[in-house]
Design a protein around this motif. Structure first.
Motif, PDB file in Angstrom:
ATOM      1  N   GLY A   1       7.067 -42.397   6.742  1.00 21.71           N
ATOM      2  CA  GLY A   1       7.038 -41.142   7.738  1.00 21.71           C
ATOM      3  C   GLY A   1       8.153 -39.864   7.580  1.00 21.71           C
ATOM      4  O   GLY A   1       7.896 -38.928   7.467  1.00 21.71           O
ATOM      5  N   TYR A   2       9.364 -40.399   7.261  1.00 22.97           N
ATOM      6  CA  TYR A   2      10.456 -39.454   7.061  1.00 22.97           C
ATOM      7  C   TYR A   2      11.108 -40.009   5.859  1.00 22.97           C
ATOM      8  O   TYR A   2      11.307 -40.885   5.536  1.00 22.97           O
ATOM      9  N   PRO A   3      11.751 -38.794   5.170  1.00 23.15           N
ATOM     10  CA  PRO A   3      12.623 -39.237   3.899  1.00 23.15           C
ATOM     11  C   PRO A   3      13.793 -40.062   4.193  1.00 23.15           C
ATOM     12  O   PRO A   3      14.375 -40.136   5.649  1.00 23.15           O
TER      13      PRO A   3
ATOM     14  N   ASN B   1      16.194 -33.390  10.901  1.00 23.91           N
ATOM     15  CA  ASN B   1      16.908 -32.305  10.943  1.00 23.91           C
ATOM     16  C   ASN B   1      17.790 -32.112   9.630  1.00 23.91           C
ATOM     17  O   ASN B   1      18.996 -31.587   9.958  1.00 23.91           O
ATOM     18  N   GLY B   2      17.491 -32.830   8.613  1.00 20.30           N
ATOM     19  CA  GLY B   2      18.324 -32.606   7.365  1.00 20.30           C
ATOM     20  C   GLY B   2      19.534 -33.279   7.587  1.00 20.30           C
ATOM     21  O   GLY B   2      20.545 -33.179   6.621  1.00 20.30           O
ATOM     22  N   ILE B   3      19.764 -34.494   8.584  1.00 16.93           N
ATOM     23  CA  ILE B   3      20.916 -35.211   8.510  1.00 16.93           C
ATOM     24  C   ILE B   3      20.290 -36.687   8.348  1.00 16.93           C
ATOM     25  O   ILE B   3      19.231 -36.872   9.304  1.00 16.93           O
ATOM     26  N   SER B   4      20.922 -37.640   7.734  1.00 13.53           N
ATOM     27  CA  SER B   4      20.475 -38.838   7.796  1.00 13.53           C
ATOM     28  C   SER B   4      21.257 -39.818   8.841  1.00 13.53           C
ATOM     29  O   SER B   4      22.091 -39.358   9.254  1.00 13.53           O
TER      30      SER B   4
ATOM     31  N   ALA C   1       8.310 -34.502  19.363  1.00 15.24           N
ATOM     32  CA  ALA C   1       9.555 -34.761  20.281  1.00 15.24           C
ATOM     33  C   ALA C   1      10.767 -34.708  19.749  1.00 15.24           C
ATOM     34  O   ALA C   1      11.960 -34.623  20.380  1.00 15.24           O
ATOM     35  N   LEU C   2      11.139 -34.301  18.241  1.00 11.86           N
ATOM     36  CA  LEU C   2      12.381 -34.564  17.619  1.00 11.86           C
ATOM     37  C   LEU C   2      13.307 -33.415  18.328  1.00 11.86           C
ATOM     38  O   LEU C   2      12.717 -32.345  18.494  1.00 11.86           O
ATOM     39  N   TRP C   3      14.558 -33.857  18.346  1.00 13.29           N
ATOM     40  CA  TRP C   3      15.678 -32.928  18.738  1.00 13.29           C
ATOM     41  C   TRP C   3      16.216 -31.989  17.443  1.00 13.29           C
ATOM     42  O   TRP C   3      15.982 -32.416  16.449  1.00 13.29           O
ATOM     43  N   LYS C   4      16.834 -30.911  17.852  1.00 12.34           N
ATOM     44  CA  LYS C   4      17.704 -30.286  16.544  1.00 12.34           C
ATOM     45  C   LYS C   4      19.049 -30.386  17.319  1.00 12.34           C
ATOM     46  O   LYS C   4      19.586 -29.994  18.307  1.00 12.34           O
TER      47      LYS C   4
ATOM     48  N   CYS D   1      15.448 -39.977  17.557  1.00 12.97           N
ATOM     49  CA  CYS D   1      16.266 -38.766  17.455  1.00 12.97           C
ATOM     50  C   CYS D   1      15.387 -37.768  18.559  1.00 12.97           C
ATOM     51  O   CYS D   1      14.788 -36.873  18.058  1.00 12.97           O
ATOM     52  N   VAL D   2      15.256 -38.241  19.677  1.00 13.35           N
ATOM     53  CA  VAL D   2      14.303 -37.705  20.784  1.00 13.35           C
ATOM     54  C   VAL D   2      15.120 -37.857  22.074  1.00 13.35           C
ATOM     55  O   VAL D   2      15.835 -38.698  22.235  1.00 13.35           O
ATOM     56  N   PHE D   3      14.761 -36.890  23.059  1.00 14.64           N
ATOM     57  CA  PHE D   3      15.373 -36.933  24.360  1.00 14.64           C
ATOM     58  C   PHE D   3      14.394 -37.725  25.158  1.00 14.64           C
ATOM     59  O   PHE D   3      13.155 -37.809  25.134  1.00 14.64           O
ATOM     60  N   VAL D   4      15.078 -38.372  25.961  1.00 12.02           N
ATOM     61  CA  VAL D   4      14.231 -39.476  27.020  1.00 12.02           C
ATOM     62  C   VAL D   4      14.645 -38.828  28.500  1.00 12.02           C
ATOM     63  O   VAL D   4      15.774 -38.879  29.005  1.00 12.02           O
ATOM     64  N   GLU D   5      13.699 -38.303  28.969  1.00 11.55           N
ATOM     65  CA  GLU D   5      13.824 -37.743  30.334  1.00 11.55           C
ATOM     66  C   GLU D   5      13.095 -38.552  31.261  1.00 11.55           C
ATOM     67  O   GLU D   5      11.955 -38.913  31.419  1.00 11.55           O
TER      68      GLU D   5
END
Length: 506
Positions: free
Chosen positions: A198-200, A223-226, A237-240, A171-175
């Motif tokens: 690392g993450y739930p 971001n609260g979404i599985s 680097a995580l997106w929202k 869940c990251v952007f790649v530029e």
């Protein structure tokens, strides 16, 4: 005599000034090209095509001032195959292209010509911004360094990607093929088979989720979404998800501004209205259909922002805009966001049968609008078109060279795309776990012996997968309600032979 000479000089000056003014108004020979590619947007999901419960004024403006195509198709009823066909001019079945996991390698061969590389060779600056889902790298992806091959190797000068799709890690952007904002001391790891720390995990923490999800979408929580798949590291680097419309639209505007002195090609691939649907709070309640409807309103806002930027940059008259979608609509696609319960009288696919994943018309018949001020007479068109043909059609428009070695299925139907002709394709293929053939208004669906994929069984989609042939006459039965294969065995044989001939083409 002297008076005559003065008059002559004034006449020449006046003509010169008029000529210069006229010259400024004539579009350059190579227009800018923008393909706006929505995700999971059905034929009936926009106002001009009958949407209920949500307004799409910006998209409707394009349709009212351009060509609204009523029989235009993506090549397949799922995202990866349609994107593959759009960029390569080849039906996806030739490369066995299917929906990819988030860590899949690039499925487009960098040694083959693509739509962006053809335009790039013709002097265009090229960019892809938004959802990618065509794979990256050549093996197991190392997300902590430059990822290659990728968009650059197939013709894009600039790229800003959601690397797969919103419901898959990472869940990251790649530029430009590097993760944006990555801290090297907090490296990313992705695994689609084994759990990572690392993450739930959604299955273990269901009460902490913004939206409940099915088991397939209940792995790593970001971001609260599985999501599908497992991820560790990369917190910085995580997106929202709620910021997608602003981040992606700003990147598109910046690319346009940076390249307004050159002809440019922008492939702007929205995430909306794909799951997880997490529209920004700015758009909450803009529809009566909950997150899915609000995401449509959000998407329409993005279209308006882009068009306003073109107008402010004085580029509107010399920019060809094509708005369309990658496959048909789906309501419940893994997340409980009340898309079914709040649908009301809205019909996402209009009158057409099926949905995303379906071989029926709703799977591939896309909302499709072509807008080019001063170059297109507004109206509607019933020409049969397919996105696989944009390669050859845009090559014709821009003077690009199209080798017989590449884009084997792409046909030049530029006049039909621009509304100058109501004659499009005579014959085309549709894909959705089987193949269908459209020949005029006849439609043949090839029998499928393989069982429906397990993950598709519970989605309540009329897939159209049967062990016997299906035949429809869309003139008489656009909703594909009556299979008339048994009444027209000669037509079935004709269509089967035509399909097999296309399949044998190399």
């Amino acid at each position: 005599m002297k008076t005559y000479k003065v008059y002559l000089v004034l006449l020449i000056l006046a003509f010169s000034c008029t000529s210069k003014q006229h010259k400024k108004e004539v579009p350059v020979s190579k227009p800018n090209i923008i393909i706006i590619y929505a995700d999971d947007l059905g034929f009936g999901d926009i106002g001009i095509n009958g949407a209920k419960g949500v307004k799409t004024p910006n998209i409707d403006f394009l349709a009212e001032n351009g060509i609204n195509h009523l029989d235009a198709h993506c090549s397949a009823a799922t995202c990866t195959p349609s994107r593959y066909s759009l960029l390569t001019g080849s039906y996806a079945f030739r490369n066995k292209a299917e929906v990819l996991p988030g860590d899949a390698p690039l499925i487009i061969n960098p040694n083959k010509e693509t739509l962006p590389s053809m335009l790039q060779k013709g002097g265009y600056k090229t960019a892809v911004i938004g959802k990618w889902h065509l794979g990256l790298g050549s093996g197991k992806v190392d997300w902590n360094k430059e990822i290659t091959p990728g968009p650059k190797e197939i013709g894009f000068d600039y790229s800003f990607l959601i690397p797969a799709t919103g419901d898959r890690v990472p869940c990251v952007f790649v530029e430009n093929q590097q993760v944006l904002g990555l801290n090297p001391d907090n490296p990313i790891e992705v695994n689609y088979l084994e759990k990572l720390d690392g993450y739930p995990i959604g299955l273990e923490n269901p009460d902490d989720l913004k939206q409940k999800a099915d088991p397939q979408h209940s792995q790593t929580v970001i971001n609260g979404i599985s999501r599908i798949g497992y991820m560790s590291g990369g917190e910085e680097a995580l997106w929202k998800d709620e910021n997608f419309p602003f981040v992606l639209t700003d990147k598109a505007k910046h690319f346009i501004t940076e390249n307004k002195e050159n002809p440019f090609f922008l492939y702007f691939a929205f995430h909306d209205i794909h799951v997880p649907r997490a529209p920004n709070k700015r758009f909450a309640g803009k529809s009566s259909m909950g997150p899915r409807g609000d995401a449509i309103a959000q998407m329409d806002w993005c279209v308006g922002e882009l068009m306003n930027h073109l107008k402010e940059s004085k580029l509107l008259e010399n920019t060809l805009v094509i708005f369309t979608s990658d496959n048909g609509p789906i309501l419940d696609d893994g997340y409980k966001d009340k898309a079914v319960e709040l649908l009301g009288s809205h019909k996402p696919a209009g009158i057409y049968k099926g949905a995303k994943y379906s071989i029926y018309e709703a799977g591939t018949r896309m909302p499709t609008i072509v807008f080019w001020p001063g170059n297109i007479k507004p109206g509607q068109s019933s020409a049969m078109l397919n996105q696989v043909d944009l390669f050859a059609s845009l090559a014709s428009l821009t003077g690009g060279k199209l080798s017989e070695e590449f884009a084997p299925d792409s046909e030049n139907h530029l006049d039909a795309w621009l509304g100058k002709s109501n004659i499009g394709r005579e014959i085309m293929i549709e894909e959705a776990f089987t193949l269908a053939l459209r020949k005029g208004n006849w439609k043949y669906i090839e029998p499928q012996e393989r069982p429906t994929p397990d993950w598709l069984v519970n989605k309540e989609v009329e897939t159209g997968l049967m062990t016997t042939p299906q035949l429809f006459n869309l003139d008489d039965d656009p909703e594909e309600t009556k299979n008339i294969a048994s009444e027209f065995p000669e037509k079935v044989e004709e269509m089967r032979n035509a399909l097999n001939e296309i399949k044998r083409k190399q």
